[in-house]
Design a protein around this motif. Structure first.
Motif, mmCIF file in Angstrom:
data_model
loop_
_atom_site.group_PDB
_atom_site.id
_atom_site.type_symbol
_atom_site.label_atom_id
_atom_site.label_comp_id
_atom_site.label_asym_id
_atom_site.label_seq_id
_atom_site.Cartn_x
_atom_site.Cartn_y
_atom_site.Cartn_z
ATOM 1 N N ARG A 14 0.827 -1.213 0.000
ATOM 2 C CA ARG A 14 0.000 0.000 0.000
ATOM 3 C C ARG A 14 0.859 1.259 0.000
ATOM 4 N NH1 ARG A 14 -4.713 -1.939 4.256
ATOM 5 N NH2 ARG A 14 -6.069 -2.912 2.694
ATOM 6 N N ARG A 16 3.511 1.713 -1.770
ATOM 7 C CA ARG A 16 4.236 1.858 -3.032
ATOM 8 C C ARG A 16 3.263 2.023 -4.183
ATOM 9 N NH1 ARG A 16 9.701 -0.241 -2.521
ATOM 10 N NH2 ARG A 16 9.779 -0.602 -4.767
ATOM 11 N N GLN A 17 3.726 2.675 -5.232
ATOM 12 C CA GLN A 17 2.930 2.835 -6.441
ATOM 13 C C GLN A 17 3.212 1.673 -7.399
ATOM 14 O OE1 GLN A 17 0.630 5.338 -7.014
ATOM 15 N NE2 GLN A 17 1.045 5.892 -4.877
ATOM 16 N N GLY A 18 2.205 1.261 -8.139
ATOM 17 C CA GLY A 18 2.410 0.247 -9.163
ATOM 18 C C GLY A 18 2.573 -1.151 -8.599
ATOM 19 N N ARG A 19 3.142 -2.002 -9.416
ATOM 20 C CA ARG A 19 3.265 -3.424 -9.089
ATOM 21 C C ARG A 19 4.322 -3.672 -8.020
ATOM 22 N NH1 ARG A 19 3.173 -7.599 -13.897
ATOM 23 N NH2 ARG A 19 0.956 -7.399 -13.435
ATOM 24 N N SER A 123 -2.969 -5.786 -14.682
ATOM 25 C CA SER A 123 -3.734 -5.200 -13.583
ATOM 26 C C SER A 123 -3.364 -5.766 -12.214
ATOM 27 C CB SER A 123 -5.231 -5.430 -13.819
ATOM 28 O OG SER A 123 -5.510 -6.819 -13.930
ATOM 29 N N ARG A 125 -1.633 -6.290 -8.886
ATOM 30 C CA ARG A 125 -0.805 -5.378 -8.082
ATOM 31 C C ARG A 125 0.357 -6.075 -7.390
ATOM 32 N NH1 ARG A 125 0.825 -1.766 -5.916
ATOM 33 N NH2 ARG A 125 -0.381 -1.015 -4.161
ATOM 34 N N ASP A 149 10.946 -6.800 -4.680
ATOM 35 C CA ASP A 149 10.847 -5.631 -3.801
ATOM 36 C C ASP A 149 10.984 -5.999 -2.336
ATOM 37 O OD1 ASP A 149 10.180 -3.614 -5.856
ATOM 38 O OD2 ASP A 149 8.388 -4.849 -6.118
#
Length: 207
Positions: A14, A16-19, A123, A125, A149
């Protein structure tokens, strides 16, 4: 164990942006597949709302025919018995967010990899990548850590893992002495290699 993973992964994703690509690493029979599937399912709960899919490294096992050709059939499961470069290529495609990527899986019925069975649309995440060798530092494997990540290392008591591994070999048709030999000679050699990488993980969970 699942709740401990959720407590880390949910706020991380939550924030972080994007995948987000999460790795679950650990020795054979620690419970990585079970945790990765449960985590991917739980993230999609209506109260969390993070679309997710689990992608196993085991989909990159070399075929049994190729292992025979290479003389590696008795080491199946060792780092050199995987298409590690292909695995890295898949991770790069997943990170790039291509419209649709198909990932392979491994069949414990056929004892072979099966291509194109896990669809990963752009789409999604959170991708939960599960495997033994996510933290190795040699060969193509060395590129994997930077493509993840967050990495959770899942451990389990040796006796628990070994009992599970013996049952796995018995299910493949080996008799008890053969199964025990495989586990002590092959699986536990791999476990030692994996254990040496645990300090590269972001969090260590114990089953």
């Amino acid at each position: 164990m699942l709740q401990a993973a959720l407590d880390v992964v949910v706020p991380f994703a939550r924030g972080r942006q994007g995948r987000v690509v999460v790795g679950i690493c650990g020795p054979p029979a620690a419970g990585k597949s079970t945790l990765s599937s449960a985590l991917a399912e739980a993230l999609q709960d209506v109260h969390i709302g993070l679309s997710s899919v689990a992608v196993p490294m085991d989909g990159f096992h070399l075929s049994n025919v190729e292992l025979d050709r290479l003389g590696l059939a008795d080491r199946k499961g060792a780092p050199e018995t995987f298409d590690s470069a292909g695995f890295v290529h898949l991770l790069r495609r997943l990170r790039a967010g291509e419209d649709l990527v198909y990932a392979p899986a491994y069949s414990r019925t056929l004892h072979e990899s099966i291509g194109g069975v896990i669809p990963v649309p752009s789409s999604v995440r959170v991708i939960v990548v599960e495997g033994n060798y996510l933290l190795l530092e040699h060969g193509p494997w060395a590129s994997v850590r930077d493509l993840l990540d967050l990495v959770l290392y899942l451990d389990a008591p040796d006796e628990v893992r070994q009992e599970s591994l013996v049952r796995r070999q018995l299910a493949k048709g080996l008799d008890l002495p053969e199964a025990q030999d495989w586990v002590s000679r092959s699986d536990e050699a791999n476990a030692s290699v994996i254990a040496a990488t645990r300090n590269r993980a972001d969090l260590i969970l114990t089953r």
